[in-house]
Motif scaffolding. Structure first.
Motif, PDB file in Angstrom:
ATOM      1  N   PRO A 120       0.835  -1.208   0.000  1.00 22.61           N
ATOM      2  CA  PRO A 120       0.000   0.000   0.000  1.00 22.61           C
ATOM      3  C   PRO A 120       0.866   1.252   0.000  1.00 22.61           C
ATOM      4  CG  PRO A 120       0.171  -0.878   2.222  1.00 22.61           C
ATOM      5  CD  PRO A 120       0.894  -1.853   1.335  1.00 22.61           C
ATOM      6  N   THR A 121       0.283   2.356  -0.443  1.00 20.60           N
ATOM      7  CA  THR A 121       1.016   3.616  -0.421  1.00 20.60           C
ATOM      8  C   THR A 121       1.281   4.014   1.028  1.00 20.60           C
ATOM      9  OG1 THR A 121      -0.087   4.326  -2.452  1.00 20.60           O
ATOM     10  CG2 THR A 121       0.987   6.030  -1.137  1.00 20.60           C
ATOM     11  N   PRO A 122       2.525   4.268   1.379  1.00 20.11           N
ATOM     12  CA  PRO A 122       2.812   4.647   2.769  1.00 20.11           C
ATOM     13  C   PRO A 122       2.262   6.029   3.103  1.00 20.11           C
ATOM     14  CG  PRO A 122       4.789   4.847   1.429  1.00 20.11           C
ATOM     15  CD  PRO A 122       3.746   4.223   0.559  1.00 20.11           C
ATOM     16  N   LYS A 123       2.012   6.259   4.380  1.00 22.30           N
ATOM     17  CA  LYS A 123       1.523   7.583   4.789  1.00 22.30           C
ATOM     18  C   LYS A 123       2.646   8.605   4.782  1.00 22.30           C
ATOM     19  CE  LYS A 123       2.037   7.064   9.822  1.00 22.30           C
ATOM     20  NZ  LYS A 123       1.324   7.112  11.127  1.00 22.30           N
ATOM     21  N   GLU A 124       3.888   8.146   4.893  1.00 17.91           N
ATOM     22  CA  GLU A 124       5.053   9.010   4.799  1.00 17.91           C
ATOM     23  C   GLU A 124       5.987   8.485   3.716  1.00 17.91           C
ATOM     24  OE1 GLU A 124       5.497  10.347   9.522  1.00 17.91           O
ATOM     25  OE2 GLU A 124       7.125   9.278   8.512  1.00 17.91           O
ATOM     26  N   ILE A 125       6.487   9.401   2.892  1.00 16.80           N
ATOM     27  CA  ILE A 125       7.487   9.052   1.882  1.00 16.80           C
ATOM     28  C   ILE A 125       8.829   9.537   2.412  1.00 16.80           C
ATOM     29  CG2 ILE A 125       8.209   9.292  -0.508  1.00 16.80           C
ATOM     30  CD1 ILE A 125       5.500   7.904  -0.212  1.00 16.80           C
ATOM     31  N   ILE A 126       9.647   8.592   2.865  1.00 17.53           N
ATOM     32  CA  ILE A 126      10.948   8.899   3.458  1.00 17.53           C
ATOM     33  C   ILE A 126      12.006   8.109   2.706  1.00 17.53           C
ATOM     34  CG2 ILE A 126      12.312   9.005   5.571  1.00 17.53           C
ATOM     35  CD1 ILE A 126       9.776  10.551   5.943  1.00 17.53           C
ATOM     36  N   VAL A 127      12.799   8.783   1.886  1.00 15.81           N
ATOM     37  CA  VAL A 127      13.855   8.081   1.162  1.00 15.81           C
ATOM     38  C   VAL A 127      14.966   7.708   2.143  1.00 15.81           C
ATOM     39  CG1 VAL A 127      13.295   9.284  -0.990  1.00 15.81           C
ATOM     40  CG2 VAL A 127      15.090  10.199   0.513  1.00 15.81           C
ATOM     41  N   GLU A 128      15.831   6.788   1.724  1.00 18.65           N
ATOM     42  CA  GLU A 128      16.877   6.291   2.616  1.00 18.65           C
ATOM     43  C   GLU A 128      17.731   7.429   3.175  1.00 18.65           C
ATOM     44  OE1 GLU A 128      17.692   3.349   3.953  1.00 18.65           O
ATOM     45  OE2 GLU A 128      15.874   2.476   3.103  1.00 18.65           O
ATOM     46  N   ARG A 129      18.034   8.427   2.358  1.00 22.79           N
ATOM     47  CA  ARG A 129      18.879   9.540   2.769  1.00 22.79           C
ATOM     48  C   ARG A 129      18.266  10.345   3.914  1.00 22.79           C
ATOM     49  NH1 ARG A 129      22.964  12.497  -0.280  1.00 22.79           N
ATOM     50  NH2 ARG A 129      23.639  10.943  -1.768  1.00 22.79           N
TER      51      ARG A 129
END
Length: 251
Positions: A215-224
């Motif tokens: 599912p689409t996450p509620k937060e988009i947090i890239v590894e960086r």
């Protein structure tokens, strides 16, 4: 989030992350409306990328937001995604009185702009069954960057507002997503040539992969960005704050 067939409005999309997202979404078969203050840049984008449309919008101006929402409702009735990306990041010295003006402008653009956009466009989004609001905060919402302390504070507030908004709209058709970028090579804070910042195309690749996941996450947090997002939970907050505190503006 579905990959194609959306009608997407992106604020602050004449450069940087906003323009990058606009071009990526356009390439995958979405109707994209770029929004910004500078008419010449908007015209250049629509000329260079046929099919992308544009509206003038200053998110620091409450009247401009209302006018834009009325125009969009009339011109783009299928709008189902609003990305609140517009923002400014200014260096600040609390001992310098002239820094106050920049701090106030940061609040008006980054925080009030996001709140006002949400209130203005929510009635239209509520009429669709696949609507999404994406609020762009920052990894600095979780550990402040002292030299840009009001910027960091506005992004912390955007995070909190987005969390509350998600709860309030839980029983509606509107999904709420937060995108918290790390430092990215854009002109936002003069980072376009900063080797420590994440290349824009790499950021877009990872962001869109997460956004289109199931599912689409509620937060988009890239590894960086994760070391900032998790700093307090992992007991690294003071170390990370110290690292950010050591950064000085170039002479």
């Amino acid at each position: 989030m579905k990959t194609t067939g959306n009608t997407i409005l992106i604020t602050g999309s004449t450069a940087g992350i906003g323009l990058g997202l606009a071009l990526r979404f356009h390439q995958t078969g979405n109707k994209v409306i770029v929004a910004g203050r500078r008419k010449a840049l908007l015209q250049q984008i629509t000329t260079d990328h046929p099919g992308i449309e544009a509206i003038e919008l200053d998110v620091a101006d409450a009247k401009s937001i209302v006018q834009a929402s009325e125009l969009v409702a009339e011109r783009y009735p299928d709008l189902n995604v609003v990305i609140n990306n517009a923002g400014i990041m200014l260096s600040e010295n609390v001992l310098a009185p002239d820094s106050l003006k920049g701090a106030e402008e940061s609040v008006a653009t980054n925080l009030l702009g996001t709140i006002r956009m949400t209130y203005a466009f929510l009635p239209q989004l509520m009429r669709k069954n696949d609507s999404i609001i994406i609020n762009v905060s920052s990894a600095l919402a979780f550990v402040p960057f002292p030299i840009a302390m009001t910027y960091s504070a506005t992004k912390a507030a955007v995070h909190s507002f987005t969390e509350g908004l998600r709860v309030q709209l839980a029983d509606t058709s509107v999904r709420i997503i937060e995108l918290a970028p790390p430092g990215v090579r854009t002109t936002l804070f003069g980072q376009e040539s900063d080797e420590q910042a994440m290349p824009l195309e790499d950021f877009l690749d990872e962001t869109l992969a997460l956004l289109h996941g199931e599912p689409t996450p509620k937060e988009i947090i890239v590894e960086r960005a994760k070391f900032l997002r998790t700093a307090e939970a992992t007991g690294n907050y003071d170390n990370v704050l110290g690292m950010l505190s050591a950064w000085k503006t170039p002479d």
